[in-house]
Design a protein around this motif. Sequence first.
Motif, PDB file in Angstrom:
ATOM      1  N   GLN A  31       0.831  -1.191   0.000  1.00 35.27           N
ATOM      2  CA  GLN A  31       0.000   0.000   0.000  1.00 35.27           C
ATOM      3  C   GLN A  31       0.864   1.238   0.000  1.00 35.27           C
ATOM      4  OE1 GLN A  31      -2.879   0.222   3.037  1.00 35.27           O
ATOM      5  NE2 GLN A  31      -3.525  -1.894   2.803  1.00 35.27           N
ATOM      6  N   PHE A  32       0.384   2.243  -0.635  1.00 33.81           N
ATOM      7  CA  PHE A  32       1.094   3.521  -0.666  1.00 33.81           C
ATOM      8  C   PHE A  32       0.205   4.570  -0.035  1.00 33.81           C
ATOM      9  CE2 PHE A  32       4.082   6.574  -2.111  1.00 33.81           C
ATOM     10  CZ  PHE A  32       3.358   7.694  -2.483  1.00 33.81           C
ATOM     11  N   ARG A  33       0.800   5.319   0.880  1.00 31.35           N
ATOM     12  CA  ARG A  33       0.033   6.401   1.502  1.00 31.35           C
ATOM     13  C   ARG A  33       0.514   7.726   0.934  1.00 31.35           C
ATOM     14  NH1 ARG A  33      -1.153   2.895   6.107  1.00 31.35           N
ATOM     15  NH2 ARG A  33      -2.838   2.001   4.930  1.00 31.35           N
ATOM     16  N   PHE A  34      -0.348   8.687   0.896  1.00 33.55           N
ATOM     17  CA  PHE A  34       0.047  10.024   0.404  1.00 33.55           C
ATOM     18  C   PHE A  34       1.159  10.617   1.242  1.00 33.55           C
ATOM     19  CE2 PHE A  34      -2.509  11.085  -3.103  1.00 33.55           C
ATOM     20  CZ  PHE A  34      -3.718  10.441  -2.954  1.00 33.55           C
ATOM     21  N   SER A  35       1.152  10.239   2.510  1.00 38.06           N
ATOM     22  CA  SER A  35       2.158  10.812   3.393  1.00 38.06           C
ATOM     23  C   SER A  35       3.546  10.235   3.174  1.00 38.06           C
ATOM     24  CB  SER A  35       1.750  10.575   4.841  1.00 38.06           C
ATOM     25  OG  SER A  35       1.464   9.204   5.005  1.00 38.06           O
ATOM     26  N   ASP A  36       3.656   9.243   2.302  1.00 37.12           N
ATOM     27  CA  ASP A  36       4.963   8.629   2.093  1.00 37.12           C
ATOM     28  C   ASP A  36       5.983   9.554   1.458  1.00 37.12           C
ATOM     29  OD1 ASP A  36       3.740   5.250   1.409  1.00 37.12           O
ATOM     30  OD2 ASP A  36       4.239   6.286   3.273  1.00 37.12           O
ATOM     31  N   ILE A  37       5.495  10.642   0.857  1.00 40.91           N
ATOM     32  CA  ILE A  37       6.483  11.544   0.236  1.00 40.91           C
ATOM     33  C   ILE A  37       7.092  12.501   1.264  1.00 40.91           C
ATOM     34  CG2 ILE A  37       5.363  11.549  -2.010  1.00 40.91           C
ATOM     35  CD1 ILE A  37       4.411  14.411  -1.322  1.00 40.91           C
ATOM     36  N   LEU A  38       6.531  12.473   2.458  1.00 40.73           N
ATOM     37  CA  LEU A  38       6.928  13.452   3.467  1.00 40.73           C
ATOM     38  C   LEU A  38       8.416  13.472   3.764  1.00 40.73           C
ATOM     39  CD1 LEU A  38       4.227  13.895   6.054  1.00 40.73           C
ATOM     40  CD2 LEU A  38       6.393  15.024   6.331  1.00 40.73           C
ATOM     41  N   TYR A  93      11.026  12.163   2.210  1.00 39.62           N
ATOM     42  CA  TYR A  93      11.926  12.530   1.110  1.00 39.62           C
ATOM     43  C   TYR A  93      11.856  14.014   0.797  1.00 39.62           C
ATOM     44  CZ  TYR A  93      13.165   7.743  -0.070  1.00 39.62           C
ATOM     45  OH  TYR A  93      13.659   6.477  -0.046  1.00 39.62           O
ATOM     46  N   THR A  94      10.639  14.576   0.879  1.00 39.44           N
ATOM     47  CA  THR A  94      10.503  16.005   0.601  1.00 39.44           C
ATOM     48  C   THR A  94      11.294  16.818   1.617  1.00 39.44           C
ATOM     49  OG1 THR A  94       8.265  15.528  -0.128  1.00 39.44           O
ATOM     50  CG2 THR A  94       8.850  17.839   0.127  1.00 39.44           C
ATOM     51  N   ARG A  95      11.102  16.454   2.875  1.00 40.46           N
ATOM     52  CA  ARG A  95      11.791  17.226   3.900  1.00 40.46           C
ATOM     53  C   ARG A  95      13.299  17.065   3.804  1.00 40.46           C
ATOM     54  NH1 ARG A  95      11.086  14.671   8.121  1.00 40.46           N
ATOM     55  NH2 ARG A  95      13.255  14.058   7.938  1.00 40.46           N
ATOM     56  N   TYR A 151       2.316  16.708  -5.604  1.00 41.61           N
ATOM     57  CA  TYR A 151       1.561  15.804  -6.482  1.00 41.61           C
ATOM     58  C   TYR A 151       0.896  16.574  -7.619  1.00 41.61           C
ATOM     59  CZ  TYR A 151       1.683  12.114  -2.901  1.00 41.61           C
ATOM     60  OH  TYR A 151       2.060  11.152  -2.016  1.00 41.61           O
ATOM     61  N   LEU A 210      -3.679  13.348   6.275  1.00 40.95           N
ATOM     62  CA  LEU A 210      -2.391  13.663   6.881  1.00 40.95           C
ATOM     63  C   LEU A 210      -2.524  14.109   8.333  1.00 40.95           C
ATOM     64  CD1 LEU A 210      -0.404  15.479   4.075  1.00 40.95           C
ATOM     65  CD2 LEU A 210      -0.187  13.178   4.893  1.00 40.95           C
TER      66      LEU A 210
END
Lengths: 484, 191
Positions: free
Chosen positions: A142-149, A151-153, B118, B176
Amino acid sequence: MLQVKRFNRLYHYWSSWSLKQRVTFAVQLFAILGILCLPVISIAALVLTLAVLNMTLGIRRFYVKVLTFLFDYATKIKKDKEIAIEADFVSMGPSTPHSELHFADSSIDSAIELSPLDAMKKEDDAAQSSRISRASSQSDIQFRFSDILDYTRQGLEAIVDDEVTKRFTSADEMAVWNLLTRTQQQHELFSLRVTILWFLGFLIRYFILFPFRLCLFFLAMFWMMGAILFLKYLPISKGKLRFGFYINIVLHRILSRVFSAIITFHNTEHRAKCGSICVANHTSPIDVIILSTDNGFSMIGQKHGGFFGLVQRSLSQTANHIWFERSETKDRHMVAEKMREHIKNPTNLPILIFPEGTCINNTSVMMFKKGCFEIDEAPIYPVAIKYDNRFGDAFWNSSKHQLVQYLILMMTSWAIVVDVYYLPPMRIQPNELSTDFARRVKAAIAKQGGFVDLEWDGGLKRSLPKADFREEEQRKFYEMLKTE
Amino acid sequence: MGSNASIMLQQEDLQNICQQTGFTTKQVQRLYSRFKTLDKRDCGFLTREDLLCIPEVNINPLGERLIDVIMNDYGENNKINFKQFIFLLAKFRHGKVKASTTEFNTRECKLRFLFDMYDRNHDMKIDRNELLEVLKMMVGGNIHEEQIATIADHTISELDKDGDKSITFEEFCKTLERIDADDKMSMKFLS
């Protein structure tokens, strides 16, 4: 026409003198010239004697003490001014938030190794514990939207400060200002006293120190030329290398005075011996001069043309160096072979190598190229070279300055203060990979010199990282998705 | 020799920036120093290439996407100057304490930035394709195309309340909320 007439008249005059008159005239002329040049000649003779006997008058150390006192004074004035400005600013507008988290200076040197892969790992652990567990088979990822957090930071943090970029520029502003406008990042000559001090310093550095150092440089050149001629016509070949060794050391001692270098050697019992490889961190071309004031080395490198080629050929008279044709440098096998041959001969000097491959700014050591660590016949003598930036920044930023420009900057700095630490010899263990051995040596040098130990490649100064690293990051993310 | 006088930080600008963003003078100076280090050609602005030169950004799977967001939303014509740079970074100051919050670093600003990572066509919705792009960047060749599509569909359907196969900003913020995104997106600025 007029010139010829004048010349005729002079000649006439000269031939009317008796021998006695002519001799008197010549003696008088040389005496006057001698007196005028006396200070220069006597200083040159003094420097030469000191270099040969390996003594020092302590003038440079005294000079450094005086400078330290001056710098503290200038900094005190600056700090007072700064407090005054802050006070003004605070009383003007709305209060600046003091609830910001204040952290100690990030440049605390630690011997913890930071690798490219570690850089990404920082907060993964904390994040993982708060995740809801996911299935472990691939079909249930599963992928959550928060997974980019994260790496972004991490990307933003890297933009604000990263471990690599700051190694290729002169180190950040120092606590004490050293009256060199070239170092202070944001300097304003805000006080009359400081401006006067700076201006005096400027005059002294450019019009007194620089010409003096230039003279010493010419002395070194004369010494070199004399020595080459001497060695060329020396019949015995056995004594040649011995003479060459001492000539080299004296040459470099004179050169070190050209930069007003104050060098302190530590642990001289671990000085590199014949038939070994000496490895050091690289900050500037002057590193070679500094190391050579205490020991003779064989250089290894590419054959150049022009002036530098001449230098190489003349150096080759004093010792056996290893010079390569341009085409041969890519062939690592051939390089290793030549090194092995060199080491086999017990009268050959230790080979000096800078495994980083490029100049780094003396706050860290970067990846050591494994080439010279593959040669297991010879022990490796690591050396840590630590510069004190207060009196002159020795780092050569090759994208900013050409070599000649850099040398002139060095000759117009106050001084070069450096600590050289010899480390005990290291050998590769039976089942150790050369990359691991390289890492071990690097860690030892980093620990001794108080440098940050980085696994990043010094080549990143000019090129981008390989695509492999990003793919590795993607793989790690995938693994994390799977197992959580 | 020496620094380029035309892009030195003026005292007035400094005070303005501090007031608006909430940074201290030392922090702004440090960031200015950093900006100049990154600006190798000394031209007063940063380009994509300058930011991509940073090794840690280069190897980050989302590095290029992050730079896209920065250049397109905060700079113009592939250039970002210091003012834009620092207003961008002001978003990521800690906003926990009342006194340190300005209009720039509210919780909503931070979440909005993530949303923009996104939503590149700026239609205020994350649709399937946009999610697919991000996913591909993050896992690379480790998962097959079909599988990535399945994962993307699953993620959207979990959160999609109104059934239009895309996520609005409100739905995004809701998901979130659980993980204190505000705190996670805040950075420590040294002074």
